[in-house]
Structures are given as structure tokens and as C-alpha cells.
Design a protein around this motif. Sequence first.
Motif, mmCIF file in Angstrom:
data_model
loop_
_atom_site.group_PDB
_atom_site.id
_atom_site.type_symbol
_atom_site.label_atom_id
_atom_site.label_comp_id
_atom_site.label_asym_id
_atom_site.label_seq_id
_atom_site.Cartn_x
_atom_site.Cartn_y
_atom_site.Cartn_z
ATOM 1 N N MET A 1 38.572 33.552 13.718
ATOM 2 C CA MET A 1 39.622 33.733 14.289
ATOM 3 C C MET A 1 40.576 34.736 13.400
ATOM 4 N N VAL A 2 40.551 34.487 12.114
ATOM 5 C CA VAL A 2 41.270 35.504 11.255
ATOM 6 C C VAL A 2 40.661 36.779 11.013
ATOM 7 N N HIS A 3 39.544 36.777 10.960
ATOM 8 C CA HIS A 3 38.704 37.913 10.416
ATOM 9 C C HIS A 3 38.068 38.757 11.713
ATOM 10 N N SER A 4 38.157 38.131 12.989
ATOM 11 C CA SER A 4 37.315 39.033 14.055
ATOM 12 C C SER A 4 38.468 40.045 14.696
ATOM 13 N N LYS A 5 39.843 39.877 14.588
ATOM 14 C CA LYS A 5 40.627 40.930 15.095
ATOM 15 C C LYS A 5 40.794 40.722 16.658
ATOM 16 N N THR A 6 40.611 39.563 17.186
ATOM 17 C CA THR A 6 40.480 39.452 18.770
ATOM 18 C C THR A 6 41.630 39.617 19.482
ATOM 19 N N ASP A 7 42.920 39.765 18.446
ATOM 20 C CA ASP A 7 44.303 40.155 19.082
ATOM 21 C C ASP A 7 44.319 41.154 20.430
ATOM 22 N N ILE A 8 43.206 42.326 20.222
ATOM 23 C CA ILE A 8 43.202 43.209 21.035
ATOM 24 C C ILE A 8 42.659 42.860 22.603
ATOM 25 N N LEU A 9 42.035 41.699 22.428
ATOM 26 C CA LEU A 9 41.820 41.248 23.983
ATOM 27 C C LEU A 9 42.730 40.502 24.849
ATOM 28 N N MET A 10 43.916 40.331 24.174
ATOM 29 C CA MET A 10 45.081 39.913 24.767
ATOM 30 C C MET A 10 45.472 40.830 25.749
ATOM 31 N N ILE A 11 45.368 42.200 25.333
ATOM 32 C CA ILE A 11 45.870 43.344 26.389
ATOM 33 C C ILE A 11 45.129 43.442 27.721
ATOM 34 N N PRO A 12 43.851 43.135 28.061
ATOM 35 C CA PRO A 12 43.362 42.931 29.350
ATOM 36 C C PRO A 12 43.686 41.744 30.074
ATOM 37 N N LEU A 13 43.812 40.650 29.285
ATOM 38 C CA LEU A 13 44.231 39.348 29.695
ATOM 39 C C LEU A 13 45.787 39.414 30.299
ATOM 40 N N VAL A 14 46.660 40.242 29.697
ATOM 41 C CA VAL A 14 48.006 39.927 30.289
ATOM 42 C C VAL A 14 48.023 41.002 31.223
ATOM 43 N N VAL A 15 47.228 42.270 31.324
ATOM 44 C CA VAL A 15 47.300 43.056 32.432
ATOM 45 C C VAL A 15 46.695 42.402 33.773
ATOM 46 N N CYS A 16 45.744 41.622 33.712
ATOM 47 C CA CYS A 16 44.957 40.923 34.732
ATOM 48 C C CYS A 16 45.953 39.835 35.403
ATOM 49 N N LEU A 17 46.765 39.283 34.376
ATOM 50 C CA LEU A 17 47.802 38.117 34.800
ATOM 51 C C LEU A 17 48.800 38.949 35.484
ATOM 52 N N PHE A 18 49.352 39.887 35.010
ATOM 53 C CA PHE A 18 50.456 40.504 35.532
ATOM 54 C C PHE A 18 50.012 41.021 37.206
ATOM 55 N N ALA A 19 48.673 41.611 37.207
ATOM 56 C CA ALA A 19 48.360 42.025 38.473
ATOM 57 C C ALA A 19 48.211 40.744 39.445
ATOM 58 N N SER A 20 47.709 39.743 38.905
ATOM 59 C CA SER A 20 47.541 38.585 39.728
ATOM 60 C C SER A 20 49.001 38.018 40.325
ATOM 61 N N LEU A 21 49.766 37.987 39.531
ATOM 62 C CA LEU A 21 51.180 37.515 39.584
ATOM 63 C C LEU A 21 51.897 38.521 40.700
ATOM 64 N N LEU A 22 51.550 39.647 40.832
ATOM 65 C CA LEU A 22 52.264 40.563 41.678
ATOM 66 C C LEU A 22 51.781 40.508 43.110
ATOM 67 N N ALA A 23 50.416 40.190 43.234
ATOM 68 C CA ALA A 23 49.944 40.081 44.723
ATOM 69 C C ALA A 23 49.525 38.659 45.023
ATOM 70 N N THR A 24 49.310 37.648 44.417
ATOM 71 C CA THR A 24 48.717 36.480 44.733
ATOM 72 C C THR A 24 49.835 35.762 45.577
ATOM 73 N N PRO A 25 51.113 35.518 45.046
ATOM 74 C CA PRO A 25 52.231 34.703 45.607
ATOM 75 C C PRO A 25 52.164 35.567 47.207
ATOM 76 N N LEU A 26 52.514 36.787 47.209
ATOM 77 C CA LEU A 26 52.663 37.387 48.430
ATOM 78 C C LEU A 26 51.584 37.138 49.337
ATOM 79 N N VAL A 27 50.069 37.310 48.993
ATOM 80 C CA VAL A 27 49.009 36.620 50.054
ATOM 81 C C VAL A 27 49.354 35.378 50.484
ATOM 82 N N LEU A 28 49.627 34.397 49.392
ATOM 83 C CA LEU A 28 49.795 32.849 49.729
ATOM 84 C C LEU A 28 50.894 32.820 50.693
ATOM 85 N N LEU A 29 52.008 33.608 50.661
ATOM 86 C CA LEU A 29 53.227 33.302 51.474
ATOM 87 C C LEU A 29 52.825 34.120 52.706
ATOM 88 N N ALA A 30 51.895 34.970 52.904
ATOM 89 C CA ALA A 30 51.649 35.394 54.259
ATOM 90 C C ALA A 30 50.674 34.434 55.053
#
Length: 352
Positions: free
Chosen positions: A50-79
Motif C-alpha cells: 500500500m505504501v510503495h505501490s502509489k495506488t492513490d491515482i486509482l481514486m480518480i476513476p473511482l470518484v468519477v464513476c461515483l459522481f456519474a452514478s449519483l447524477l443519473a441513478t436517483p433520477l432513473v429510480l425516481l422515474a
Amino acid sequence: MNLSKCEYCNSNKMPFQGEEIVTVQFSANASHPDDLRLQYNVIQAWMNAMVHSKTDILMIPLVVCLFASLLATPLVLLAIFSNSSLRQETRYLLLANTLANDLIYSILNTSIDALNAAGVGMPKLVCETLLYVLTVAYCNGILTVTAMVVDTYVAVGWPLRYTSLLPHTRTLKIIVCIWIISALAPSIVYIITLGTQQNPFSTLSICILPLILVLSGLHSSLSKIYYSFTVIYFLICLMLIFSCYVMLYCKTRSSGIWAGNSRARQTYVINSVLFIFYFFPLIVLVTGGALQELHLISYMTGLWITLSMANMLMMLPKAISPYVYAFRYREVTKTIWSLSMLRHVRRVSPTG
């Protein structure tokens, strides 16, 4: 440190990386010095990775995917749930279950990874519970996607009997059964891990499933249960999806709906791509776990495989699917549009 002496076997804290501390309570079953030494070595290997692999960069696609999901999923569920006709149909109920489940998975996965990246420790019981819910959510997603394919096959194969075969009440029972089946194998692992620990509130510096399995006194048995049920789930779902698509094609190939760039062909291609993103990361994770158990790959490689799959490929279909299904299902699109128009009318209408 001279591990043969195991001078930290009777304490909860073990030194790591100079002044850093890894706090963990060893399993009650791991009383043998060799077991304690193995657990310590594994913890240190994971923390080094964990310390030496520099995996923090993988947080970027994770946060982007979560943000995209939060934008659309509640709207589709509401529909879906705001339209009385949509929430009575099997395909939309299954879609709603898939999207709600994916949203739960995305939020939990991002939260766990953010805590790991920030180096925030959490009680072992909390970590195990979060991973348990995360695993149930992922299994539920795969089983629900499989159920959606079976539902399509039934609708095409028996159009006149479809309503009687899958009424609203039966669909709800099927969804409940999917959740129960999804929780079966994770519950076994979760109960065993709870029963083989001495202090469930001891702090873990990193929360990942392979480490939880190792810290259990029944590491080998747990790994076999986990990977065996994962393979069984995967094979059953894959066989059902493949069989339904083959039979569906055989029933409809003479109708001409597959000719050219038809809507049926487009739907098939879109669903196939989403299914690949659902199942391919699972294959990679199981293969990587097996190779790590056989000591054929390092902890660093195993960590990159785990986080790459969890932060990118496993999250991608959960971010894309609400947009795909919202545009593919005309009724959902119309409902979303009517909701947006209603909101606009309320904004511009005079008050008072």
C-alpha cells in the motif's frame, strides 16, 4: 526484527515502517507461533504494498464513476417509482433493483477506498461488515442482471403468458430471493470471521478482503469457500445468460429483427458490453486471488489487480448503465422528461 522470537506476538501493536504502527488483534485460533508469524508477515506485506505501490491515482476513476452514478441513478429510480405503470412491470422492477444495488456498491466501495488511501484505520468489525455488504451488493448485481436476461427471454418466448408467468407480486418475491442467494456465501464467510476473532473492535490500518481472510484462523478454509462460491455464482449466471441469448436468437432469427442495424441488435450489443464489464473483473479477481494463494504473484501485483478491478472495471458499468437504460427504455425517458417539464412549469408559474 527477529521474527523467530515473535516478540510482538502477545501485543496488539506491531512496528512497521519505522515509527508507523499497524494495530490488529490476532485471531483466537492463531495461537501457534507459526500462525502468528504468518499473520504478521502478511500484514507487513500488504502495508508495504500500500505504501510503495502509489495506488492513490486509482481514486480518480473511482470518484468519477461515483459522481456519474449519483447524477443519473436517483433520477432513473425516481422515474420508475413515480410512474404507477412502470413500477408494476417486471423489467423495470429488476432495473430499479440493479440501479439501487449499484449505487449502494459504488458509495461503499468509494468510502472504503478513500479511508484506505487516507490511512484512516477502522475497527475490524466495521471493516468486515462493510466488506460483507459490498460483496453481497456485487453478487446481487450479477444475479439481477442475469434475471433481466431471463425476463427478456420469457417475454419473447411466451408473450401471451408473460403477464401471468411474471406478475408484479412474483417479481417482488424473485427480487427478495436474489438478495437471499446473494447473501448466502458472504454470510458464511462473515459468520466464520466473527467467530474466529478475539477482539472485534481492534483497529485495522487497511480494509481489504484478502487481509480479512488471512487474519481469520481458518484462512485456507475461508479462501476455498469464498472462491468456490464465487466460481459457482459466475458459472451459473454465465450459463443462464448464454443459454437465453442462444435460445432467443433461435426463436427470432426468422423474424428479421436481427437484420442490419436494428434496435434488437443494438440492444444486444449494449447489453453484451455491460455484461462483459460485470463478469470480466470477477474472473480477473478470482484468478489473481488464486495466483496469490499459490505465491505465483507478489502482494504488490495482487494489490494492483484488486484495486484496478475494484476502482475502474467494476465501477464502470455502474456508472454507465443508468444512462444506457434511461435512453434505451422509451417509457423511462418519457417519464424523466415529464418530470423535468413539470419542475420547469412549477418554477415559472406565478405564485400567490
